[in-house]
Design a protein around this motif. Structure first.
Motif, PDB file in Angstrom:
ATOM      1  N   VAL A   1       0.858  -1.184   0.000  1.00 35.92           N
ATOM      2  CA  VAL A   1       0.000   0.000   0.000  1.00 35.92           C
ATOM      3  C   VAL A   1       0.898   1.239   0.000  1.00 35.92           C
ATOM      4  N   PRO A   2       0.744   2.131  -0.997  1.00 39.58           N
ATOM      5  CA  PRO A   2       1.571   3.349  -1.008  1.00 39.58           C
ATOM      6  C   PRO A   2       1.276   4.212   0.213  1.00 39.58           C
ATOM      7  N   LEU A   3       2.352   4.726   0.809  1.00 39.79           N
ATOM      8  CA  LEU A   3       2.215   5.585   1.988  1.00 39.79           C
ATOM      9  C   LEU A   3       3.248   6.705   1.880  1.00 39.79           C
ATOM     10  N   GLY A   4       2.850   7.793   1.237  1.00 36.80           N
ATOM     11  CA  GLY A   4       3.768   8.915   1.053  1.00 36.80           C
ATOM     12  C   GLY A   4       4.940   8.522   0.188  1.00 36.80           C
ATOM     13  N   ALA A   5       6.148   8.769   0.667  1.00 39.34           N
ATOM     14  CA  ALA A   5       7.357   8.484  -0.106  1.00 39.34           C
ATOM     15  C   ALA A   5       7.722   7.006  -0.097  1.00 39.34           C
ATOM     16  N   THR A   6       7.094   6.242   0.774  1.00 41.17           N
ATOM     17  CA  THR A   6       7.405   4.814   0.869  1.00 41.17           C
ATOM     18  C   THR A   6       6.120   4.009   0.687  1.00 41.17           C
ATOM     19  N   SER A   7       6.206   2.739   0.832  1.00 36.01           N
ATOM     20  CA  SER A   7       5.014   1.898   0.801  1.00 36.01           C
ATOM     21  C   SER A   7       5.089   0.933   1.976  1.00 36.01           C
ATOM     22  N   MET A   8       3.933   0.424   2.354  1.00 38.54           N
ATOM     23  CA  MET A   8       3.902  -0.524   3.468  1.00 38.54           C
ATOM     24  C   MET A   8       3.156  -1.765   3.019  1.00 38.54           C
ATOM     25  N   THR A   9       3.492  -2.875   3.647  1.00 36.59           N
ATOM     26  CA  THR A   9       2.738  -4.096   3.404  1.00 36.59           C
ATOM     27  C   THR A   9       1.768  -4.294   4.568  1.00 36.59           C
ATOM     28  N   LEU A  10       0.920  -5.275   4.442  1.00 35.15           N
ATOM     29  CA  LEU A  10      -0.040  -5.579   5.507  1.00 35.15           C
ATOM     30  C   LEU A  10       0.466  -6.708   6.412  1.00 35.15           C
ATOM     31  N   GLN A  11       1.762  -7.002   6.316  1.00 30.95           N
ATOM     32  CA  GLN A  11       2.365  -8.103   7.066  1.00 30.95           C
ATOM     33  C   GLN A  11       2.196  -7.945   8.577  1.00 30.95           C
ATOM     34  N   THR A  12       2.541  -6.779   9.121  1.00 25.71           N
ATOM     35  CA  THR A  12       2.430  -6.619  10.576  1.00 25.71           C
ATOM     36  C   THR A  12       0.970  -6.599  11.032  1.00 25.71           C
TER      37      THR A  12
ATOM     38  N   PRO B   1      10.082   6.296   8.356  1.00 27.55           N
ATOM     39  CA  PRO B   1       9.135   6.190   7.235  1.00 27.55           C
ATOM     40  C   PRO B   1       7.966   5.249   7.501  1.00 27.55           C
ATOM     41  N   PHE B   2       8.091   4.405   8.516  1.00 24.41           N
ATOM     42  CA  PHE B   2       7.093   3.359   8.737  1.00 24.41           C
ATOM     43  C   PHE B   2       6.207   3.576   9.964  1.00 24.41           C
ATOM     44  N   LEU B   3       6.509   4.585  10.765  1.00 26.99           N
ATOM     45  CA  LEU B   3       5.771   4.790  12.018  1.00 26.99           C
ATOM     46  C   LEU B   3       4.278   5.000  11.800  1.00 26.99           C
ATOM     47  N   ALA B   4       3.925   5.898  10.900  1.00 23.76           N
ATOM     48  CA  ALA B   4       2.497   6.192  10.673  1.00 23.76           C
ATOM     49  C   ALA B   4       1.755   4.955  10.195  1.00 23.76           C
ATOM     50  N   GLY B   5       2.346   4.239   9.256  1.00 20.20           N
ATOM     51  CA  GLY B   5       1.707   3.026   8.746  1.00 20.20           C
ATOM     52  C   GLY B   5       1.559   1.958   9.808  1.00 20.20           C
ATOM     53  N   ASP B   6       2.589   1.793  10.639  1.00 22.31           N
ATOM     54  CA  ASP B   6       2.513   0.787  11.703  1.00 22.31           C
ATOM     55  C   ASP B   6       1.455   1.150  12.742  1.00 22.31           C
ATOM     56  N   ALA B   7       1.344   2.430  13.057  1.00 23.57           N
ATOM     57  CA  ALA B   7       0.313   2.866  14.002  1.00 23.57           C
ATOM     58  C   ALA B   7      -1.072   2.612  13.419  1.00 23.57           C
ATOM     59  N   LEU B   8      -1.240   2.918  12.143  1.00 34.14           N
ATOM     60  CA  LEU B   8      -2.528   2.695  11.479  1.00 34.14           C
ATOM     61  C   LEU B   8      -2.877   1.211  11.467  1.00 34.14           C
ATOM     62  N   LYS B   9      -1.914   0.362  11.129  1.00 30.80           N
ATOM     63  CA  LYS B   9      -2.170  -1.082  11.098  1.00 30.80           C
ATOM     64  C   LYS B   9      -2.483  -1.622  12.491  1.00 30.80           C
ATOM     65  N   ALA B  10      -1.845  -1.068  13.516  1.00 29.55           N
ATOM     66  CA  ALA B  10      -2.113  -1.509  14.889  1.00 29.55           C
ATOM     67  C   ALA B  10      -3.564  -1.225  15.265  1.00 29.55           C
ATOM     68  N   VAL B  11      -4.040  -0.042  14.918  1.00 30.25           N
ATOM     69  CA  VAL B  11      -5.429   0.321  15.240  1.00 30.25           C
ATOM     70  C   VAL B  11      -6.407  -0.508  14.404  1.00 30.25           C
ATOM     71  N   ILE B  12      -6.087  -0.738  13.131  1.00 31.90           N
ATOM     72  CA  ILE B  12      -6.961  -1.570  12.285  1.00 31.90           C
ATOM     73  C   ILE B  12      -7.057  -2.992  12.849  1.00 31.90           C
TER      74      ILE B  12
END
Length: 197
Positions: free
Chosen positions: A35-46, A169-180
């Motif tokens: 999933v694109p997240l700003g300048a980087t992308s994140m996976t749904l692995q965590t 680069p991954f903090l926002a995505g990890d926080a979002l995935k934690a809440v999801i």
């Protein structure tokens, strides 16, 4: 009681084996979703690791992640598209995070076994689990890989590089995935409660 026990009944050895296989497959599929997240992308692995821990419990969650790592080490396509296949993954930049997944699932499961079912309680637990994942994730490129003399461009020589490459680069995505993950599991508990009412 875990969510899987509440929905599937007591865990027999066969049920546990099937859950381990299903859980590792779900994590492998989630690792491939980018999933694109700003300048980087994140996976749904965590996200998948947290959901497995929260639903399976500490012991079965950790066992599932060990099985996932063993399958990946054996060369099965379990990891993200940017992670080296097979045993090479365990000397690459993601090695600390991969090994940290076992503790992440265990911690999420430990909290779930204590009866935490609310969105707020589960969110707090998943945020802590996500933050703790950075301990082995950052230790590997900062201390272990450098200490072992691994020569690679990703071994972080400075704190600025370490945080800039492996964390910020991954903090926002990890926080979002934690809440999801917390929303998914608390929603499942709520649905289960309505069904049994």
């Amino acid at each position: 009681m875990t969510l899987t026990q509440a929905t599937l009944g007591q865990n027999t050895l066969l049920k546990q084996a099937l859950l381990v296989l299903a859980g590792s497959a779900i994590i492998a599929i989630a690792a491939k979703v980018s999933v694109p997240l700003g300048a980087t992308s994140m996976t749904l692995q965590t996200l998948a690791v947290l959901v497995v821990g929260l639903t399976f419990g500490s012991r079965l969650g950790a066992i599932t992640l060990v099985a996932y790592l063993v399958q990946g080490a054996a060369g099965l396509p379990m990891f993200t598209l940017t992670t080296a296949p097979g045993l090479a993954a365990f000397v690459g930049p993601s090695a600390g995070f991969l090994l940290g997944f076992v503790a992440m699932a265990w911690f999420a499961g430990f909290v779930a076994e204590r009866g935490v079912k609310s969105v707020l309680g589960l969110s707090a637990a998943t945020l802590v689990a996500s933050a703790l994942l950075y301990v082995p994730g950052l230790a590997w490129p900062a201390l272990v890989a450098g200490g072992l003399g691994i020569e690679a461009g990703w071994v972080a020589p400075t704190m600025e590089n370490l945080l800039g490459w492996f964390m910020l680069p991954f903090l926002a995505g990890d926080a979002l995935k934690a809440v999801i993950a917390a929303l998914i599991v608390s929603g499942a508990w709520a649905a289960l409660g309505k069904k049994s009412a």
